[in-house]
Design a protein around this motif. Structure first.
Motif, PDB file in Angstrom:
ATOM      1  N   LYS A   1       1.178  -1.210  -0.045  1.00 51.05           N
ATOM      2  CA  LYS A   1       0.101  -0.164  -0.113  1.00 51.05           C
ATOM      3  C   LYS A   1       1.102   1.347   0.042  1.00 51.05           C
ATOM      4  N   CYS A   2       0.577   2.320  -0.933  1.00 53.15           N
ATOM      5  CA  CYS A   2       1.175   4.027  -0.724  1.00 53.15           C
ATOM      6  C   CYS A   2       0.498   4.224   0.550  1.00 53.15           C
ATOM      7  N   CYS A   3       1.858   5.667   0.363  1.00 55.91           N
ATOM      8  CA  CYS A   3       1.621   6.102   1.612  1.00 55.91           C
ATOM      9  C   CYS A   3      -0.086   7.046   2.056  1.00 55.91           C
ATOM     10  N   ASP A   4       0.143   6.953   0.381  1.00 58.58           N
ATOM     11  CA  ASP A   4      -1.116   7.986   0.515  1.00 58.58           C
ATOM     12  C   ASP A   4      -2.501   7.265   0.722  1.00 58.58           C
ATOM     13  N   GLU A   5      -2.566   6.093   0.867  1.00 55.58           N
ATOM     14  CA  GLU A   5      -3.551   5.408   0.600  1.00 55.58           C
ATOM     15  C   GLU A   5      -4.006   5.375   2.696  1.00 55.58           C
ATOM     16  N   GLY A   6      -4.051   6.689   2.930  1.00 59.84           N
ATOM     17  CA  GLY A   6      -5.381   6.662   3.896  1.00 59.84           C
ATOM     18  C   GLY A   6      -3.929   7.002   5.677  1.00 59.84           C
ATOM     19  N   SER A   7      -4.107   6.842   6.078  1.00 62.06           N
ATOM     20  CA  SER A   7      -3.399   7.747   7.202  1.00 62.06           C
ATOM     21  C   SER A   7      -2.535   6.797   7.697  1.00 62.06           C
ATOM     22  N   LEU A   8      -1.437   7.697   8.224  1.00 63.84           N
ATOM     23  CA  LEU A   8      -0.156   6.175   8.783  1.00 63.84           C
ATOM     24  C   LEU A   8      -0.753   6.010  10.238  1.00 63.84           C
ATOM     25  N   HIS A   9      -1.479   6.619  10.766  1.00 70.78           N
ATOM     26  CA  HIS A   9      -2.077   6.718  12.372  1.00 70.78           C
ATOM     27  C   HIS A   9      -3.771   5.401  11.552  1.00 70.78           C
ATOM     28  N   ALA A  10      -3.861   5.316  10.442  1.00 69.48           N
ATOM     29  CA  ALA A  10      -4.767   4.253  10.351  1.00 69.48           C
ATOM     30  C   ALA A  10      -4.448   3.431   9.949  1.00 69.48           C
ATOM     31  N   ARG A  11      -3.544   3.264   9.314  1.00 67.34           N
ATOM     32  CA  ARG A  11      -3.130   1.852   8.910  1.00 67.34           C
ATOM     33  C   ARG A  11      -2.653   0.813  10.378  1.00 67.34           C
ATOM     34  N   THR A  12      -1.658   1.840  10.975  1.00 67.86           N
ATOM     35  CA  THR A  12      -1.457   1.233  11.797  1.00 67.86           C
ATOM     36  C   THR A  12      -1.963   0.397  12.939  1.00 67.86           C
ATOM     37  N   MET A  13      -3.506   1.789  12.782  1.00 67.13           N
ATOM     38  CA  MET A  13      -4.660   0.741  13.947  1.00 67.13           C
ATOM     39  C   MET A  13      -5.307  -0.728  12.942  1.00 67.13           C
ATOM     40  N   PHE A  14      -4.955  -0.534  10.990  1.00 69.04           N
ATOM     41  CA  PHE A  14      -5.162  -1.446  11.113  1.00 69.04           C
ATOM     42  C   PHE A  14      -5.047  -3.247  11.660  1.00 69.04           C
ATOM     43  N   LEU A  15      -3.845  -2.654  11.436  1.00 70.57           N
ATOM     44  CA  LEU A  15      -2.230  -3.702  11.644  1.00 70.57           C
ATOM     45  C   LEU A  15      -2.924  -4.366  13.103  1.00 70.57           C
ATOM     46  N   PHE A  16      -3.199  -3.204  13.726  1.00 75.16           N
ATOM     47  CA  PHE A  16      -4.070  -4.230  15.816  1.00 75.16           C
ATOM     48  C   PHE A  16      -4.704  -4.628  15.275  1.00 75.16           C
ATOM     49  N   ASP A  17      -6.123  -4.338  14.707  1.00 75.04           N
ATOM     50  CA  ASP A  17      -7.115  -5.543  14.509  1.00 75.04           C
ATOM     51  C   ASP A  17      -6.607  -6.477  13.794  1.00 75.04           C
ATOM     52  N   LEU A  18      -5.803  -6.500  12.821  1.00 74.00           N
ATOM     53  CA  LEU A  18      -5.263  -8.227  12.378  1.00 74.00           C
ATOM     54  C   LEU A  18      -5.112  -8.880  13.427  1.00 74.00           C
ATOM     55  N   LEU A  19      -4.024  -8.711  14.327  1.00 75.87           N
ATOM     56  CA  LEU A  19      -3.044  -8.916  14.962  1.00 75.87           C
ATOM     57  C   LEU A  19      -4.022  -9.046  16.055  1.00 75.87           C
ATOM     58  N   GLY A  20      -4.989  -8.801  16.696  1.00 78.75           N
ATOM     59  CA  GLY A  20      -5.872  -9.184  17.637  1.00 78.75           C
ATOM     60  C   GLY A  20      -6.284  -9.647  18.845  1.00 78.75           C
ATOM     61  N   ASN A  21      -5.651 -10.901  17.917  1.00 78.66           N
ATOM     62  CA  ASN A  21      -5.590 -12.514  18.824  1.00 78.66           C
ATOM     63  C   ASN A  21      -4.330 -12.561  19.682  1.00 78.66           C
ATOM     64  N   TYR A  22      -3.112 -12.157  19.011  1.00 73.14           N
ATOM     65  CA  TYR A  22      -1.620 -12.342  19.619  1.00 73.14           C
ATOM     66  C   TYR A  22      -1.531 -11.386  20.975  1.00 73.14           C
ATOM     67  N   LYS A  23      -0.928 -11.580  21.931  1.00 67.01           N
ATOM     68  CA  LYS A  23      -0.063 -10.887  22.761  1.00 67.01           C
ATOM     69  C   LYS A  23       0.846 -10.027  22.054  1.00 67.01           C
ATOM     70  N   TRP A  24       1.214  -9.174  23.065  1.00 66.66           N
ATOM     71  CA  TRP A  24       1.478  -7.620  22.708  1.00 66.66           C
ATOM     72  C   TRP A  24       3.004  -8.047  21.971  1.00 66.66           C
ATOM     73  N   GLY A  25       4.065  -8.356  22.304  1.00 72.95           N
ATOM     74  CA  GLY A  25       5.340  -9.471  22.101  1.00 72.95           C
ATOM     75  C   GLY A  25       4.909  -9.852  20.431  1.00 72.95           C
ATOM     76  N   ALA A  26       4.535 -10.626  20.454  1.00 78.30           N
ATOM     77  CA  ALA A  26       3.717 -11.268  19.270  1.00 78.30           C
ATOM     78  C   ALA A  26       3.522 -10.637  18.601  1.00 78.30           C
ATOM     79  N   LYS A  27       2.635 -10.057  18.694  1.00 77.83           N
ATOM     80  CA  LYS A  27       2.684  -8.975  17.411  1.00 77.83           C
ATOM     81  C   LYS A  27       3.929  -8.049  16.686  1.00 77.83           C
ATOM     82  N   VAL A  28       4.436  -7.492  17.842  1.00 81.78           N
ATOM     83  CA  VAL A  28       5.491  -6.347  16.927  1.00 81.78           C
ATOM     84  C   VAL A  28       6.249  -8.314  16.329  1.00 81.78           C
TER      85      VAL A  28
END
Length: 684
Positions: A91-118
């Motif tokens: 995805k290119c940088c202009d496809e939505g804000s950086l914050h929104a893309r970051t939060m999308f990854l948190f939704d994608l990895l919601g079932n994992y512990k914090w260390g595993a997400k990273v």
């Protein structure tokens, strides 16, 4: 300005903004218990980053395939990587804000512990970065690399990009350090000990913020290796400088986060260590319903299946030890010496009395490294032995909590020498070291408590059967048949030839006597084999095999240690301790020695020990004292020859022989005056 939604990375965030951000992150966080080996992923990341600076073949990516997701995971790890890679790389940088893309990854990895997400996001990025660097390394030598690089619009000369790559490497190292801190916190045994509320709250808040900025920073990094315009030659100078400074700004930010988080996690670590150690001290002072809570506290802090059956390699939980006596074999990863290990296996797994109690107890091997960290050599030897032993073992002993290791060393006095701590079915320590008890009696000593050891020692006399036990089947048979047996030791083949020749004279006079050579305790393996082979080849006598010779001496050492540990007052005599010590001392002082006795069928299990010059002198006088063999029996005549002054006139003592108990060859010797006793038959 909305700091949370901004596409720039601020140096600090207001407390209010942090609270709002944390609430949003927690809404996406819903771990379902799936397991991911985050540390293994981080090892792969570090290997890849190391390879990007060399010309080595990049094989570290393959290590990610050995990670496993368990306990309810529905999605293969490869699919998770694909989803993450698509989000951060395609995805290119202009496809939505950086914050929104970051939060999308948190939704994608919601079932994992914090260390595993990273770990997952970082591994996905570094794998792609490693592929890029691999192409650039092989650009000049591989036609395939040239073709792929041209399609990706990569420059032929990558040297102007070195500052950017250097900054990116520093950033990945910083992310790895922060992630290790997070994983260290997640490994704390918080289900068993509680942190102070304030400490826990502060640490968790720092972790949430750290994970957010790491994932957000990785998205920024990804744009620098996927944006074709950033790779154009005419923009090398400006774009590279700007990109490098942006990455270095991220490094500074994460290093600051790491510094604070490391201190906070260390505080948590110290708190849990102190509280866990105290809890271990307290739990062994309390009476438990069963052994489960004790064993969970010792071994199951970080693993629900902390044990394995060494024979089948099956993973086991502490519930498999419920209602059983548990013997904790605590030692270095090398276990015992080869001879000691084999003897312990014989006395526990191969012992004739094993079936009498085998379902009532379990031995669990708990290896402790010499230093605080496991070495590669220690891990290798542990893996080998734990696949060979017939007991249970800790499956991953390097996961033992340091407070547990400290407790074992201090409370159970473990000093790198093996100890066997016995826990009864309620988890109470009943013997702080039962290793000698098992060496001497094996399963016959069940339930292996200190009181059982004392009881066995008090009942035991110094007999041939006690000396030899079940070490050798033929010797055991001779003992059970009540034969006259001579056990002897020396490291001089000349003396052995002379000694056995004199004993042949005695045997030729009609004395039935079996002779067994048992070697020398401190002889080398080769010397022992050579002498035993010579004894057997020249048919001088029987000889224990070298390994069973070691077993004989290990048994004597255990008898002496056990007796010394439970010895009677100094002014009382202890024949078992005296005789075992005398044989060990004679061996230490290079004295030739012999023990002559009768097997277990005789009513008076008499033993005569001879050593040094006394032994030679006594044998030289056989023609004289041999005349008493007919009247006193061989042992009685021998003892009379050694101690004529202590053999008084017959005392008139009588003994009653129970029906079915026969007298051995030579009759029965009186225990008081040492004279042969006359036999009378009484009919009822």
């Amino acid at each position: 300005m909305d700091l949370i939604g901004s596409d720039t990375l601020p140096n600090s965030v207001s407390s209010l903004s942090q609270e709002v951000l944390i609430k949003k992150l927690l809404l996406s966080h819903d771990p379902d218990g799936r397991h991911l080996d985050s540390e293994l992923l981080l090892c792969a990341v570090e290997d890849i980053m190391l390879c990007t600076s060399t010309s080595q073949v990049l094989d570290a990516i393959e290590k990610t395939h050995v990670c496993k997701m368990e306990f309810g995971s529905q999605e293969p790890l490869g699919q998770t990587f694909c989803k993450i890679s698509h989000e951060i790389l395609c995805k290119c940088c202009d496809e939505g804000s950086l914050h929104a893309r970051t939060m999308f990854l948190f939704d994608l990895l919601g079932n994992y512990k914090w260390g595993a997400k990273v770990a997952l996001v970082l591994t996905s990025f570094v794998a792609s970065y490693g592929e890029l660097r691999l192409l650039m390394q092989q650009y000049s030598s591989s036609p395939l690399a040239i073709s792929v690089a041209m399609l990706k619009k990569l420059p032929a000369d990558s040297s102007p990009l070195k500052p950017r790559f250097k900054a990116l490497s520093l950033l990945v190292n910083a992310i790895v350090d922060v992630t290790k801190c997070i994983i260290k916190f997640e490994k704390l045994p918080l289900s068993h000990v509680e942190l102070d509320d304030e400490t826990k709250a502060v640490t968790k808040s720092q972790i949430y913020i750290a994970v957010y900025w790491i994932i957000r920073g990785i998205l920024i990094c990804s744009s620098q290796i996927t944006d074709p315009t950033a790779m154009k030659s005419e923009q090398y100078s400006d774009s590279t400088i700007i990109a490098s400074w942006e990455l270095l700004s991220l490094v500074y930010q994460l290093r600051s986060i790491y510094s604070d988080l490391r201190q906070q996690v260390e505080v948590c670590h110290q708190q849990t260590e102190t509280k866990l150690y105290q809890k271990l001290l307290d739990i062994f002072k309390e009476t438990q319903v069963d052994n489960q809570e004790v064993l969970r506290l010792l071994f199951a802090l970080r693993d629900d299946l902390p044990l394995k059956d060494c024979s089948s390699q099956a993973k086991l939980g502490v519930s498999d030890l419920k209602n059983k006596v548990v013997i904790l074999m605590i030692s270095k990863p090398e276990l015992l010496s080869i001879e000691g290990s084999l003897f312990l296996v014989q006395q526990t797994h191969n012992h004739p009395h094993k079936k009498n109690a085998e379902d009532s107890y379990r031995i669990v091997w708990v290896p402790i490294p010499v230093s605080n960290q496991w070495t590669d050599a220690e891990e290798t030897i542990f893996e080998y032995l734990s696949n060979s032993l017939p007991w249970f073992s800790i499956r991953q002993p390097w996961l033992l909590n340091s407070a547990v290791v400290k407790f074992i060393k201090e409370a159970w006095n473990y000093k790198n020498e093996p100890v066997m701590v016995v826990l009864d079915s309620q988890g109470t320590v009943t013997n702080s070291n039962a290793i000698d008890l098992l060496f001497i009696w094996g399963p016959k000593a069940y339930p292996f408590s200190a009181s059982r050891e004392e009881e066995l020692l008090q009942e035991q006399n110094w007999t041939l059967q006690f000396m030899m036990d079940e070490i050798d089947p033929l010797l055991t048979k001779w003992v059970e048949e009540g034969r006259n047996i001579c056990i002897y030791g020396s490291d001089s083949i000349d003396w052995i030839v002379e000694f056995t020749a004199k004993m042949e004279i005695i045997k030729s006079a009609g004395v039935q006597l079996e002779m067994v050579y048992v070697g020398k305790r401190n002889s080398s393996q080769q010397d022992m084999r050579n002498i035993s082979a010579t004894v057997s080849y020249k048919k001088l006598s029987s000889a224990l095999p070298p390994m069973k010779t070691h077993f004989f001496w290990l048994r004597l050492e255990s008898i002496r240690r056990s007796k010394l540990r439970l010895r009677k007052p100094a002014n009382s005599s202890d024949n078992v301790l005296d005789e075992a010590s005398a044989l060990l001392d004679a061996d230490d002082n290079d004295k030739n020695w012999a023990v002559i006795g009768r097997g277990s069928d005789s009513m008076m299990q008499d033993i005569v020990r001879l050593e040094g010059p006394d032994l030679t002198e006594c044998l030289n006088k056989f023609p004289k004292w041999g005349e008493n063999v007919g009247e006193l029996g061989f042992l009685g005549a021998l003892r009379h020859a050694l101690e004529p002054s202590v053999l008084p006139e017959p005392c008139g003592h009588f003994d009653v022989t129970l029906p079915g108990k026969e007298q051995g060859e030579g009759g029965v010797v009186c225990g008081k005056c040492k004279h042969p006793m006359k036999k009378f038959v009484v009919y009822k």
